[in-house]
Design a protein around this motif. Structure first.
Motif: not given
Lengths: 172, 577
Positions: B49-57, B159-162, B176-183
Motif C-alpha cells: 500500500l502506498s499512501l498520499s493525502a490532499t487538503d490536510l488541515r 480515496t477515502v475521506d479523513l 479533514c482532507g482526503q487520503l488516497t491509497v494505491y495498492a
C-alpha cells in the motif's frame, strides 16, 4: 429427426485417466490409449502413454467431425490391445444451446468395463469449433441456436448406467 | 500397489518446482499443500500500500503541518493493531509518503483498516518515527476502509475521506482532507521460470549399464545451508539426458541472482545416489546460457588435504529452454474486473420447527439477536459483498409451500414470481423475514432445483461472455432427501463458473453433506456416469461457529480463490478482458 444440419467439428483434448485396472487388483502398467468414436466408421485414437501406468496422461488434441444429429460420443480406454473401460458422452454435455461457441467444457466420465463394473475415470476437455449451418427454418428462429442438446434446466438425464439423450425436437 | 517397484517409481518422479499450467488443472494435494505452505495460491497475497493525502488541515502556526500516517488493522473485537508508520513529510498539506506498507490479504475475512494522519511537532523531528508517542502528536484525521475494497481496485487508487471525530461528538465530524491509497501486489511472487535442462557426456557410475541421471536444484539460504527446491525425474540408462520441464517460482528461489546449485546424480535404488557432477548458476546466468547457446561444464569438488579444489569434468549442462511467465493470481483477476456474484438459498423445511416458537431455527428474536440462518447470511455475505459490484443478490427458498401453492423447491424469497434479486445483504435479511411469514414450512429437502437455477444464471452469464464467477450459499438444517439428485446437479454445475457453499445449521447429522464435499473423499459422480471435473462444493456445519470462533466461515470461504483459479486457469482465461 428432421434436423439434418451439416456436420460440425469438435476439438477434444484427452487429458488423462485415473485408476485404470486390467482386473480387480491388477492396475494397468503401461501402453494405454484412448479411442473416440462418433459412429462405427469414424474414430480417432490418441498415442500410447508409456509412463503413467494406471494414471496415464496424454494431453492430446484430437479433431473430430460430428454429424449434426449425433447424440453420443463413445470413449474407450485401451491397454495394449485390450479394452479396459468405456463411457458414452452425451453431446448435450458440451454442445448444449446455452453454452457459447468455443466454450471449453472440462468433463470427466466414469469408465465401465465390459461387465459394467467401474473402472477408472477419464478426464477430457471439449470445444465445439464450427457450428453447423442452420438448414431448417426453425433452427434460425430458435433463440439458442441450432444445437442438438437439452437446455440446462432439464439437463438431468434419466436412467442408470447408460445415458439416454433426449431428442431435441421434443423441446421445440 | 504396495510392491517395492512402485516405491522406486515414486522416488524417481520429479518433485518440487512450481505450478505449471497443467498442474493447475490436475489436482495434487501434496503439491497444493506445498504451495500453501509457501503462500503461493492466491489465498494469501502480499499487497503493498502506498499512501498520499490532499487538503490536510493546517495545525502549525508559522508553517504547514508535518504529517505522518499510521496504519492499523482492526481486529474482530474492535481492537486496533498497528501495522506501521510512514515517515514524516515536512511542511506539506498534500504529502506523498514514500514508505510502503505490506499487508497480507486474506480473501476469507473482512480486514478493516484504520488510517490515522498525525501532525508531528517540530520538537520531535529527527526522532525515529517508531519511537514517537502518538498521544503527544496532533491527530489530523482518521479514515477507515476494508482491504477487500482496496483489493478489487488493485493498480487503481481508492480515496477515502479523513474525518476528525472529536471525542463523543460525531455530529461535529469535520472533513479533514482526503487520503488516497494505491495498492499493488508484490510482483516477484507471480513470476515462474520454465526450464528444460539437458546434460551431455555424463560419466558412467553403474557397473554394467549406463548411469540413471536426475537433477537436484538447491538454493543457498542466508546461513549457507542448502535447501533443495526441486528434483527432476530419473532417466534410465541415459548419458545424454533431457529432462521434462521444471517450473521454479522466483519467490521460491529468492531472486533471479541468487545462486542455485544444480547437482546431477546417478539414481541408486538403495538411496546412495552417486554425484555425477554439479554446477552453480543463478537463474539469470541460466538465462544467459540459453540465450547465447553456450554450455556449462560440470565439476566435482575434490578435497586435497586442506584445500578444496574443483575437478572440471567433460560432462556439460545445457539449457534447452528458458522462459519466464507470470502466473496470474486471484487478485489479478479481481483487479481485471472479474466479479464474484453472491446467491443465497435458504431451507424452509418443516424440520426447522415452527418459526413462531423460540426453539425454532427460524425464530426471529425480537431483541434483534440474529438466528443461525441470519448469522450465516451476514457472515458469508459480509465477506462476499465486496466482490459483487451491483450488490444485487438472487435469493431463493426451498422446501416450503407458498400461499395456496404446492411445495416449491425453489421460490423467490422476495415473493415476486418474476425476479429473484434483492438489494444488498440488508435486502436478503428483509426478504427472508417476510418470506417466513408468507410461506408454510414443508418438505422434503431437495437442492437440485436451487442448484439448477443458479447454474442457469451462471451459464447465461457465460453465454453473454461476462467476466463473472458465481457463489451459491445454501443454508440448510438437515440431511438432503435425494442425494443422487443433488449429486447430478453438482456434477453438471462443475463445468460452469460456479462454487457452492453449504452451511449446516442445527444439530442434525451432516454425514451425507460431507460426501458432497469432494475434498473429503471421492469425486462426485452422477447417475449418468459423468464425474465432477473439479471440486465446487464446500460444506461447514455452523454449530462450530456458535462456539464463538469465526474461523469456520473462513474455512468455508478459504477454498473459493483456489476453485476460482482452477476454473479460469484451465480455460486459459486471462485477468483482463
Amino acid at each position: 429427426m428432421e434436423r439434418k444440419g451439416s456436420p460440425y467439428v469438435i476439438e477434444i483434448t484427452v487429458i488423462s485417466a485415473e485408476g485404470l485396472r486390467l482386473s480387480r487388483n491388477q492396475p494397468v502398467k503401461k501402453n494405454s490409449c484412448v479411442v473416440l468414436r462418433s459412429d462405427p466408421f469414424n474414430s480417432r485414437t490418441t498415442g500410447m502413454d508409456s509412463e503413467g501406468g494406471s494414471y496415464p496422461a496424454w494431453n492430446e488434441k484430437l479433431l473430430m467431425e460430428l454429424p449434426a444429429n449425433a447424440r453420443f460420443l463413445t470413449v474407450e480406454a485401451h491397454s495394449g490391445s485390450r479394452l479396459v473401460g468405456a463411457a458414452s458422452i452425451p453431446v448435450s454435455d458440451f454442445a448444449a444451446s446455452f453454452l457459447p461457441v468455443n466454450y471449453l467444457s472440462f468433463l470427466s466420465y466414469r469408465l465401465r468395463d465390459a461387465h459394467g463394473a467401474k473402472n477408472g475415470i477419464l478426464n477430457l476437455s471439449v470445444k465445439v469449433i464450427g457450428r453447423p449451418s442452420p438448414t431448417i427454418g426453425c433452427a434460425a428462429s430458435c433463440s439458442g441456436g441450432p444445437w442438438p442438446g437439452v437446455p440446462l434446466a432439464d439437463g438431468k438425464v434419466a436412467g442408470h448406467g447408460i445415458v439416454t439423450g433426449i431428442p431435441v425436437s421434443y423441446r421445440w | 500397489m504396495g510392491n517395492c517397484c512402485s516405491d522406486v517409481a515414486g522416488g524417481q518422479s520429479a518433485v518440487g518446482g512450481t505450478n505449471s499450467s497443467y498442474a493447475a488443472n490436475a489436482s495434487n494435494e501434496a503439491v497444493d499443500a506445498f504451495f500453501k505452505s509457501r503462500g503461493y495460491n492466491g489465498l494469501f497475497s502480499q499487497i503493498e500500500l502506498s499512501l498520499s493525502a490532499t487538503d490536510l488541515r493546517n495545525r502549525d502556526v508559522l508553517s504547514k503541518s508535518d504529517p505522518m500516517a499510521v496504519l492499523y488493522i482492526k481486529g474482530s473485537d474492535g481492537s486496533l493493531r498497528e501495522l506501521g508508520r510512514t515517515e514524516v513529510v515536512l511542511n506539506s498539506l498534500s504529502p506523498k509518503w514514500i514508505k510502503k506498507f505490506t499487508v497480507t490479504y486474506q480473501f476469507e475475512m473482512v480486514q478493516n483498516l484504520v488510517l490515522r494522519v498525525y501532525d508531528v511537532d517540530t520538537q520531535f523531528h529527527g526522532m525515529d518515527v517508531k519511537a514517537l508517542k502518538l498521544e503527544e502528536q496532533q491527530l489530523l484525521g482518521e479514515a477507515t476502509c476494508t482491504l477487500s475494497e482496496i483489493a478489487t481496485k488493485l493498480y487503481r487508487t481508492v480515496t477515502v475521506d479523513l474525518a476528525h471525530g472529536e471525542v463523543s461528538a460525531p455530529a461535529h465530524t469535520r472533513k479533514c482532507g482526503q487520503l488516497t491509497v494505491y495498492a499493488e501486489e508484490s510482483v516477484a511472487s507471480k513470476t515462474t521460470v520454465e526450464l528444460v535442462l539437458r546434460c551431455s557426456d555424463l560419466e558412467s557410475k553403474d557397473l554394467f549399464s549406463k548411469s540413471d541421471p536426475f537433477l537436484v536444484i538447491s538454493k543457498a539460504t542466508e546461513h549457507g545451508i542448502l535447501v533443495p527446491i526441486c528434483k527432476t525425474e530419473v532417466l534410465e540408462n541415459d548419458h545424454e539426458p533431457t529432462w521434462k520441464q521444471i517450473f521454479l517460482s522466483i519467490q521460491q528461489v529468492g531472486s533471479k541472482d541468487s545462486p542455485l546449485l544444480i547437482e546431477c546424480f546417478d539414481f541408486n535404488s538403495n538411496g546412495k545416489h552417486a554425484l555425477l557432477g554439479k554446477a552453480q548458476k543463478s537463474l539469470a546466468e541460466l538465462e544467459r546460457l540459453h540465450s547465447t547457446g553456450s554450455v556449462e561444464n560440470l565439476f566435482i569438488p575434490m578435497s586435497v588435504g586442506q584445500n578444496h579444489q574443483r575437478k572440471v569434468l567433460k560432462s556439460q549442462l545445457i539449457v534447452d529452454k528458458y522462459s519466464e511467465n507470470i502466473q496470474h493470481t486471484f487478485l489479478d483477476y479481481l483487479a481485471g474486473g472479474y466479479e464474484l456474484n453472491f446467491m443465497v438459498a435458504i431451507d424452509f423445511t418443516a424440520s426447522n420447527g415452527n418459526p413462531r416458537l423460540p426453539d425454532s431455527l427460524h425464530y426471529i428474536d425480537p431483541s434483534g439477536r440474529p438466528n443461525a440462518y441470519q448469522r450465516a447470511i451476514l457472515e458469508v455475505g459480509g465477506v462476499l459483498q465486496f466482490y459483487d459490484y451491483d450488490k444485487k443478490f438472487p435469493a431463493w427458498g426451498f422446501g416450503a409451500r407458498p400461499i395456496d401453492g404446492p411445495v416449491s423447491h425453489c421460490f423467490n424469497l422476495n415473493g415476486s414470481s418474476t425476479y429473484c434479486e434483492v438489494e444488498g445483504i440488508h435486502g436478503i435479511m428483509m426478504a427472508y423475514a417476510s418470506a417466513l411469514s408468507n410461506v408454510s414450512l414443508a418438505g422434503p429437502t431437495l437442492f437440485g432445483h436451487v442448484v439448477m437455477q443458479a447454474a442457469q444464471i451462471a451459464s447465461g452469464s457465460v453465454a453473454r461472455n461476462e467476466r463473472k464467477y458465481f457463489v451459491l450459499l445454501i443454508i440448510t438444517d438437515g440431511v438432503i432427501t435425494d442425494l443422487q439428485e443433488t449429486k447430478d446437479a453438482f456434477v453438471m454445475a462443475s463445468d460452469l463458473p460456479l462454487s457452492i457453499l453449504i452451511v449446516g445449521v442445527g444439530g442434525a447429522d451432516f454425514k451425507e453433506m460431507e460426501i458432497l464435499d469432494a475434498d473429503k473423499g471421492e469425486r462426485l459422480e452422477s447417475s449418468s456416469g459423468r464425474v465432477a471435473s473439479r471440486d465446487i462444493v464446500q460444506f461447514v456445519p455452523f454449530r462450530d461457529v456458535q462456539s464463538g470462533e469465526d474461523s469456520v466461515v473462513q474455512s468455508l470461504l478459504a477454498e473459493l480463490p483456489t476453485q476460482f483459479l482452477t476454473y479460469v486457469r484451465a480455460r486459459g482465461i486471462g485477468p483482463t478482458a
